[in-house]
Every structure is written in C-alpha cells, then in structure tokens.
Design an enzyme around this catalytic site. Structure first.
Site, short mmCIF file in Angstrom:
data_model
loop_
_atom_site.label_atom_id
_atom_site.label_comp_id
_atom_site.label_asym_id
_atom_site.label_seq_id
_atom_site.Cartn_x
_atom_site.Cartn_y
_atom_site.Cartn_z
N LYS A 150 77.64 3.36 87.51
CA LYS A 150 78.34 4.59 87.94
C LYS A 150 77.41 5.47 88.79
CE LYS A 150 79.19 5.89 83.69
NZ LYS A 150 78.50 4.80 82.95
N ARG B 196 84.79 11.30 78.74
CA ARG B 196 84.43 10.18 77.87
C ARG B 196 85.43 10.01 76.73
NH1 ARG B 196 78.62 8.23 78.56
NH2 ARG B 196 77.98 9.65 80.18
N ARG C 122 65.95 -0.49 83.60
CA ARG C 122 66.17 0.62 84.54
C ARG C 122 64.96 1.55 84.62
NH1 ARG C 122 71.30 4.40 83.90
NH2 ARG C 122 70.61 4.44 81.73
N ARG D 195 75.19 3.20 72.30
CA ARG D 195 75.97 3.84 73.39
C ARG D 195 77.20 2.99 73.73
NH1 ARG D 195 71.29 4.08 77.50
NH2 ARG D 195 72.86 4.71 79.03
P1 AP5 Z 1 73.28 2.97 86.65
O1 AP5 Z 1 73.90 3.22 87.97
O2 AP5 Z 1 72.20 3.92 86.21
O3 AP5 Z 1 74.41 2.85 85.54
P2 AP5 Z 1 75.35 3.96 84.90
O4 AP5 Z 1 76.71 3.37 84.75
O5 AP5 Z 1 75.23 5.26 85.63
O6 AP5 Z 1 74.67 4.03 83.46
P3 AP5 Z 1 74.21 5.24 82.56
O7 AP5 Z 1 73.33 4.62 81.51
O8 AP5 Z 1 73.61 6.35 83.35
O9 AP5 Z 1 75.54 5.67 81.96
P4 AP5 Z 1 75.76 6.44 80.68
O10 AP5 Z 1 77.18 6.76 80.83
O11 AP5 Z 1 75.40 5.78 79.40
O12 AP5 Z 1 74.68 7.59 80.78
P5 AP5 Z 1 74.77 9.11 81.20
O13 AP5 Z 1 73.55 9.44 81.93
O14 AP5 Z 1 76.08 9.42 81.82
O15 AP5 Z 1 72.73 1.49 86.64
C1 AP5 Z 1 71.99 0.99 85.54
C2 AP5 Z 1 70.87 0.07 86.03
O16 AP5 Z 1 71.44 -1.09 86.63
C3 AP5 Z 1 69.95 0.69 87.10
O17 AP5 Z 1 68.67 0.19 86.88
C4 AP5 Z 1 70.49 0.14 88.43
O18 AP5 Z 1 69.46 0.02 89.37
C5 AP5 Z 1 71.06 -1.21 88.00
N1 AP5 Z 1 72.27 -1.59 88.72
C6 AP5 Z 1 73.34 -0.78 88.95
N2 AP5 Z 1 74.31 -1.47 89.59
C7 AP5 Z 1 73.83 -2.76 89.73
C8 AP5 Z 1 74.37 -3.94 90.29
N3 AP5 Z 1 75.60 -3.99 90.82
N4 AP5 Z 1 73.62 -5.07 90.26
C9 AP5 Z 1 72.38 -5.05 89.70
N5 AP5 Z 1 71.82 -3.96 89.14
C10 AP5 Z 1 72.53 -2.82 89.17
O19 AP5 Z 1 74.77 9.81 79.76
C11 AP5 Z 1 73.61 9.80 78.94
C12 AP5 Z 1 73.91 10.53 77.65
O20 AP5 Z 1 74.28 11.90 77.93
C13 AP5 Z 1 75.09 9.98 76.83
O21 AP5 Z 1 74.72 8.91 76.00
C14 AP5 Z 1 75.51 11.22 76.05
O22 AP5 Z 1 74.65 11.46 74.97
C15 AP5 Z 1 75.34 12.33 77.08
N6 AP5 Z 1 76.55 12.56 77.87
C16 AP5 Z 1 76.73 12.38 79.22
N7 AP5 Z 1 77.97 12.70 79.59
C17 AP5 Z 1 78.62 13.08 78.46
C18 AP5 Z 1 79.95 13.49 78.20
N8 AP5 Z 1 80.88 13.55 79.15
N9 AP5 Z 1 80.27 13.81 76.91
C19 AP5 Z 1 79.36 13.75 75.91
N10 AP5 Z 1 78.09 13.35 76.10
C20 AP5 Z 1 77.71 13.01 77.36
#
Ligand code: AP5
Length: 214
Positions: free
Chosen positions: A13, A88, A127, A171
């Site tokens: 994402k 979410r 990552r 997660r």
């Molecule tokens: P990346 O693009 O970073 O993936 P992502 O889907 O953004 O993953 P996240 O881990 O950031 O999502 P998340 O939803 O768990 O975390 P968030 O920060 O929102 O890609 C991942 C890796 O793969 C990278 O190394 C990239 O280079 C690689 N990659 C990407 N695409 C690729 C491809 N096609 N091929 C190969 N490699 C690839 O949330 C973190 C925490 O914050 C949550 O756990 C929660 O505690 C809190 N939080 C955030 N939002 C909320 C909410 N709305 N409500 C409650 N708590 C929340």
C-alpha cells in the site's frame, strides 16, 4: 482523484501510494506514517499509540478518528488524496464517511491489494524504511543503491519494530478479523476493485493506474 487503498500489511500500500500520489499530484495520507511520526516526536498521541503498534494491534478508533479529522482539516486534501491504512474496520469506514459528508467529498476508487501470507512475511521481514522521508526499501526485492541509506534523500534506513516475524503474524491475524466486513461494505457501494499485489511493484502500479482512468 480520491482513492482508498486497502490490503494486508505488506501488500505494498505504502509503496504504491507514494508513487501514485506523485503521479496524480494528490496527497498521500498514511495513518501508519502519521502515527510513527508522532511516536518519534513523543507526542501524547504517539505515547498512547506506541504500545498498540509494537504489539501489532490496532490503535483505538477514538484516537484514530481525532487524528484523521486533523489530517482532513489540512488544505492539501482538496487536490485529492490516497488514503493508505485507513479504514481498518467498519467503525472507521463510518467515521470516514461522516468526515467526507461534512466536507462534501466522495471516494472515486477503493483498491484492495491482495497478497498471500508467505509473500507478506518475506516482504515485511526484509523491509527497510528511511528515517527521514519514510521511503520503503527491501533488502533483496528493492535494495537501496547504497547499503543503509535512502536513494532519495540520503537518510539512514531502519527496520520497523513491528516487522518482527511474530508481530507480522499478529498484524495479519488482526487484519483478517476485520477485512471481510470492509470488503462487503465497499462492494455494496460498487467502488471496490480487487488486484493481486504479489507481482512486481511496477506491474501492480500499472494495474492501479488503469483503474484510475476508468
Ligand atoms: P509496503 O509498501 O511498506 O507495504 P504496506 O502494505 O504499506 O505495509 P505496512 O506494513 O506499512 O502496512 P500496515 O497496514 O501493517 O502498516 P501501517 O504502517 O499502516 O511494502 C512492504 C515491503 O515490501 C517493502 O519492503 C517494499 O519495498 C516491498 N514491496 C512492496 N511491494 C512489492 C512488490 N510488488 N514486490 C516486491 N516487494 C514489494 O500501520 C502500522 C501500525 O499502525 C498498525 O499495526 C497499527 O498499530 C497502527 N495503525 C495504522 N493505521 C491504523 C488504523 N487505521 N487504525 C488503527 N491502527 C492503525
């Protein structure tokens, strides 16, 4: 253009949203990035959110609503946005709907990036994130040109505290508990498009771009 990106942790994402936001000239709103910034600055929100984040749990909806309202009060959202990481659960989807209703906004597209558990674990455990501009890298899939440093701004790269295998599994479990209701919610509004995000990042991007032109 107003886009919501849904999908499991590690689906890409953030990777897609950053590129797409630049191409479309819209804001990238990542709730995870905003929370991490708050943790870094030790704000009240950051202090309250940190423990939930470290354990791979959702930050309580009340804290998230306030954060989102503040973000949508900024003027850049008028040009459009890509929302990455919110909603979410159904309560958050309804909060978002209410914010949009008050602001006279509507969503153009909801893209659900789907990915398999094995791909997710491989991606997240490798990552690396830039400490300055939060650009994403991967030790093997997308390595930086200079080891340990961001290609874009030269900032140092770090591993997120929630990218340990046990926390990634937590997660994923949290995500799976909520996602089917969200899919149903946006499917009923005929806005949801599902894409496999297991392929190369450039290919996934092309597919999203096609959707933005429909
Ligand atoms: P990346 O693009 O970073 O993936 P992502 O889907 O953004 O993953 P996240 O881990 O950031 O999502 P998340 O939803 O768990 O975390 P968030 O920060 O929102 O890609 C991942 C890796 O793969 C990278 O190394 C990239 O280079 C690689 N990659 C990407 N695409 C690729 C491809 N096609 N091929 C190969 N490699 C690839 O949330 C973190 C925490 O914050 C949550 O756990 C929660 O505690 C809190 N939080 C955030 N939002 C909320 C909410 N709305 N409500 C409650 N708590 C929340």
């Amino acid at each position: 253009m107003r886009i919501i990106l849904l999908g499991p942790p590690g689906a890409g994402k953030g990777t897609q949203a950053k590129v797409l936001a630049q191409e479309l000239g819209v804001a990238h709103i990542s709730t995870g990035d905003i929370l991490r910034q708050n943790v870094k600055e030790a704000t009240q929100l950051g202090k309250e959110a940190k423990d939930f984040m470290d354990r791979g749990l959702l930050v309580p909806d009340g804290l998230m609503s306030k954060m989102l309202q503040d973000r949508f009060a900024k003027s850049d959202v008028k040009q459009g946005f890509i929302l990455d990481g919110y909603p979410r659960n159904i309560a958050q989807a309804k909060t978002l709907e209410e914010i949009f209703r008050l602001k006279g906004l509507d969503v153009d597209l909801v893209v659900y990036l789907d990915s398999s558990d094995s791909v997710i674990i491989q991606r997240l455990s490798g990552r690396l994130v830039c400490s300055k501009c939060s650009a994403n890298y991967h030790i093997t899939n997308m390595p930086p040109l200079r080891q340990g440093f961001c290609d874009k701004c030269g900032g140092s790269l770090y591993q997120r505290t929630d990218d340990k295998v046990e926390t990634i599994k937590k997660r994923l479990e949290v995500y799976k508990n909520e996602v089917s209701d969200l899919i149903k919610y946006y499917s009923e509004e005929n806005k949801l498009h599902r894409l496999s995000a297991d392929g190369q990042a450039e290919e996934v991007l092309k597919e999203i771009v096609v959707l933005t032109k429909q």
